[in-house]
Enzyme design. Sequence first.
Site, short mmCIF file in Angstrom:
data_model
loop_
_atom_site.label_atom_id
_atom_site.label_comp_id
_atom_site.label_asym_id
_atom_site.label_seq_id
_atom_site.Cartn_x
_atom_site.Cartn_y
_atom_site.Cartn_z
NE ARG A 175 0.17 1.37 3.44
CZ ARG A 175 1.10 2.24 3.67
NH1 ARG A 175 2.38 1.86 3.73
NH2 ARG A 175 0.81 3.51 3.84
N GLY A 176 0.26 2.37 -0.23
CA GLY A 176 1.01 3.59 -0.47
C GLY A 176 1.06 3.83 -1.96
CG ASP A 196 -3.23 7.79 -1.68
OD1 ASP A 196 -2.95 6.63 -2.01
OD2 ASP A 196 -3.09 8.21 -0.52
CG ASN A 207 -2.89 11.59 2.31
OD1 ASN A 207 -2.27 10.72 1.67
ND2 ASN A 207 -2.60 11.88 3.56
#
Length: 358
Positions: free
Chosen positions: A54-55, A246, A256
């Site tokens: 993730r990220g 994001d 985000n």
Amino acid sequence: MRERLLAAERVKAIEWRDGTLRLLDQRLLPQEEVWLDHGSAAEVAKAIRDMVVRGAPAIGISAAYGIVLGARARLARGGDWRTALEEDFRLLADSRPTAVNLFWALNRMRERLERMKEGDRPLAVLEAEAISIHDSDREANLTMAQLGMELIRKQQSSPQNILTHCNTGALATGGFGTALGVIRAAHLEGLVNRIHADETRPWLQGSRLTAWELANEGIPVSLNVDSAAAHLMKTENITWVIVGADRITANGDVANKIGTYQLAVNAMHHGVRFMVVAPSSTIDMNLESGEDIPIEERDGRELLEIGGRRVAAEVDAYNPVFDVTPADLIDAIVTERGVVERPDAERMAALMSRKRLH
């Protein structure tokens, strides 16, 4: 600074080894450090969807390697492998809807595919492009760390208390991190007194991942419940809130992790500066404002259950993964192309017309 950051690197989440994508299973941290091998595009898409990785930057990097794995399988089967590979592009694109880095990386892989010449070895070309995406993200993080640290030092040269949200470190990127990369650089320069990390419900990326990363590097960190953030700003002399992103739109609005918007509102009320750190691949100039960003919602059981056991009454749950922070609440957006202070459409366009600094 670059050499000092490289010397301090201790955590990574993505490895490309012998034609296999290895991902550190972030669902199990910090109790277990388990690496999972992925040998197909479908396995990579599932890892993204299930939050093994993730990220936003890490998702994009993983998807690029997923295309390499997909191409290898399609080439082995023969026939019209390029047309068949489009199924893998679609599968990976559908894995997470909000993080634009995913689509940026897939588009870059597709463009490289289209530029191939007669006699090129497709698998070698695509593998080199995926590795380039991975390497360039690491370089971008190093540049952003320096730029963000200079912003912090410009405001105040003594050690400061900083609040951060979710996880934006090496686990979320190709190395070092975005917001946590800035924090690492600030720590090396003696600019950090203490980091306050929101726990970041419901996946607890702050408590499981951010606190773990910072503690591993000896950076002073305190964990707090998300709802304590405003109180901390009022009582603990917080000077900066530093977060990742994001997706960033053409006018500087930022999507985000859920909870970022309320941090920005509270920061403005308390006179705390608000910094967003993200590579330019996170900026989507095709979207005019945050109103156009698709917001992912996940299964309500993430709120209603703990360890698979129901802890809430028979009620529905609203579980958006992201929110949108308007540009007018943001003091600075830091990218590898440079810094935009008080972002708006004109300043974002000027930023995107610049060349990369690394």
